[in-house]
Design an enzyme around this catalytic site. Structure first.
Site, PDB file in Angstrom:
ATOM      1  N   ARG A  15      13.266  19.403  19.633  1.00 51.82           N
ATOM      2  CA  ARG A  15      14.076  18.201  19.788  1.00 51.82           C
ATOM      3  C   ARG A  15      13.375  17.194  20.699  1.00 51.82           C
ATOM      4  NH1 ARG A  15      19.428  21.287  21.755  1.00 51.82           N
ATOM      5  NH2 ARG A  15      17.774  22.630  22.592  1.00 51.82           N
ATOM      6  N   LYS A  75      15.904  19.799  27.238  1.00 51.86           N
ATOM      7  CA  LYS A  75      15.987  21.050  27.985  1.00 51.86           C
ATOM      8  C   LYS A  75      15.518  20.869  29.418  1.00 51.86           C
ATOM      9  CE  LYS A  75      17.152  24.468  26.664  1.00 51.86           C
ATOM     10  NZ  LYS A  75      18.544  24.999  26.712  1.00 51.86           N
ATOM     11  N   TYR A  94      19.883  18.899  29.972  1.00 48.00           N
ATOM     12  CA  TYR A  94      20.550  20.188  30.157  1.00 48.00           C
ATOM     13  C   TYR A  94      19.785  20.956  31.233  1.00 48.00           C
ATOM     14  CZ  TYR A  94      23.074  19.493  25.726  1.00 48.00           C
ATOM     15  OH  TYR A  94      23.877  19.013  24.732  1.00 48.00           O
ATOM     16  N   HIS A  96      21.556  23.962  33.258  1.00 43.24           N
ATOM     17  CA  HIS A  96      22.069  25.342  33.352  1.00 43.24           C
ATOM     18  C   HIS A  96      21.530  26.029  34.604  1.00 43.24           C
ATOM     19  CE1 HIS A  96      23.826  25.043  29.339  1.00 43.24           C
ATOM     20  NE2 HIS A  96      22.681  24.564  28.906  1.00 43.24           N
ATOM     21  N   GLU A 118      25.494  19.438  30.692  1.00 45.35           N
ATOM     22  CA  GLU A 118      26.511  20.453  30.416  1.00 45.35           C
ATOM     23  C   GLU A 118      27.700  20.415  31.375  1.00 45.35           C
ATOM     24  OE1 GLU A 118      23.558  22.516  33.177  1.00 45.35           O
ATOM     25  OE2 GLU A 118      23.450  21.127  31.473  1.00 45.35           O
ATOM     26  N   ASP A 270      22.310  30.740  27.587  1.00 47.10           N
ATOM     27  CA  ASP A 270      21.915  29.715  28.551  1.00 47.10           C
ATOM     28  C   ASP A 270      22.593  29.890  29.901  1.00 47.10           C
ATOM     29  OD1 ASP A 270      19.947  28.102  27.506  1.00 47.10           O
ATOM     30  OD2 ASP A 270      21.326  26.753  26.484  1.00 47.10           O
TER      31      ASP A 270
END
Length: 366
Positions: A15, A75, A94, A96, A118, A270
């Site tokens: 992506r 990411k 993101y 996490h 997130e 994740d």
């Protein structure tokens, strides 16, 4: 503002942080967008597409980080990127953090502004920037689960939807959130027998209202989980506690109660996974077997369908990117409380409590 879009370098992550359409919206407002060469190729967008939209194409990731006031990614940064991140630079992606102590410590050292997709949360408690990727992952979980039920990849040798004269497979979905509902929808569409477990009765009522009769719901507790894993062919882990580690609903000992060749797809990987035996895998080596149970635990499942995923992600992130670009992070977060909840780390200080709790750092960083 100068916005940078680096090429994703996490294993098999295809992506890109923004589509050319998103870039055009920023450049129309006078912002400078810098994208690393070939960053969008795997998503179906080439350098010329971005150039036409007004972006400046840079040859290396170093140059993108060096020039940008804000980095827009997909990411979390990986080790090669840690030293590229500057003090007060906005990183919007993101993260996490709760499942990655090393990343957390690196971002603290960088003194950057870390805003996590997130944990952006609106007034109703929905997670608008996580939802589209959860939708993709929930649907993919059934596709991949059905594949790994095939005998050549050590599954049961079972066709999930069955055929006339042969019963369909049984799917157990843990969690009735976005992932769980999308997984149940796909499994039901194939004709599988589906059971959805959750502790939220309102979510279970919603599932009952929208799903066909061969999707049933039960309250989630250890007794019911143990009951269903004995006969389930495919188990989907879709449990989410916003910004925190996922609870372990299936222990290693419980694998012994499952039938050989049962497939687990843990979409919660994740956030540490909701299966005790979960460990992150990649699209390069997506599955492993423990106690004759097949585990599929790819940490970036939507990365396998980057064209769909990149468009879906830009659709929801762009309004927030525009606010950050127009107003700076402080004013943008003051004016938009949902965006404010995305703030995880500010200039070397953790400001999101679930991260502190995940590492028992309440005293050190409070």
């Amino acid at each position: 503002m100068k916005i940078g879009i680096p090429k994703e370098i996490k294993n098999n992550e295809s992506r890109v942080g923004m589509t050319p359409a998103g870039v055009l919206e920023l450049t129309k407002l006078g912002h400078d967008v810098y994208i690393q060469s070939i960053a969008g190729d795997s998503s179906g967008f080439d350098d010329e597409d971005y150039h036409v939209a007004g972006a400046k194409v840079l040859p290396t990731i170093d140059r993108v980080y060096e020039i940008a006031d804000m980095i827009v990614k997909v990411k979390e940064p990986i080790e090669q990127e840690y030293d590229l991140i500057r003090e007060d630079q906005i990183i919007f992606t993101y993260f996490h953090f709760a499942s990655n102590q090393r990343l957390t410590e690196a971002m603290l050292r960088s003194k950057s502004i870390c805003i996590a997709y997130e944990t952006v949360e609106n007034e109703s408690g929905a997670l608008p920037l996580l939802t589209p990727m959860s939708e993709v992952a929930g649907r993919m979980a059934i596709q991949q689960g059905a594949k790994y039920l095939e005998k050549p990849v050590k599954g049961k040798g079972l066709l999930l939807g069955g055929v006339p004269g042969v019963p369909p497979g049984k799917v157990l979905v843990l969690g009735a959130g976005t992932v769980g509902i999308q997984a149940a929808k796909m499994a039901a569409g194939l004709g599988a027998q589906v059971t959805v477990l959750d502790v939220n009765m309102d979510r279970l009522r919603y599932v009952n209202d929208i799903m066909p009769s061969h999707v049933v719901t039960e309250f989630s507790n250890e007794y019911n989980i143990r009951k269903h894993i004995k006969t389930s062919d495919l188990i989907i882990g879709g449990v989410l506690i916003t910004g925190a580690k996922a609870p372990k609903l299936i222990t290693r000992a419980m694998l012994k109660e499952m039938q050989s060749g049962t497939v687990i797809v843990d979409v919660a990987v994740d956030q540490g996974g909701c299966i005790e035996t979960t460990r992150p895998t990649t699209h390069e080596e997506p599955a492993y077997i423990i106690d004759e149970i097949v585990h599929y635990c790819v940490a970036n499942m939507p990365g396998a369908v980057p064209h769909t995923s990149t468009i879906a992600l830009t659709n929801v992130t762009l309004p927030y990117v525009l606010k950050l670009a127009e107003n700076g992070w402080k004013k943008a977060c003051d004016e938009d409380k949902s965006l404010e909840k995305g703030l995880n780390i500010i200039s070397g200080k953790i400001v999101y409590d679930p991260i502190l709790e995940a590492f028992d750092w309440k005293e050190a960083f409070a």
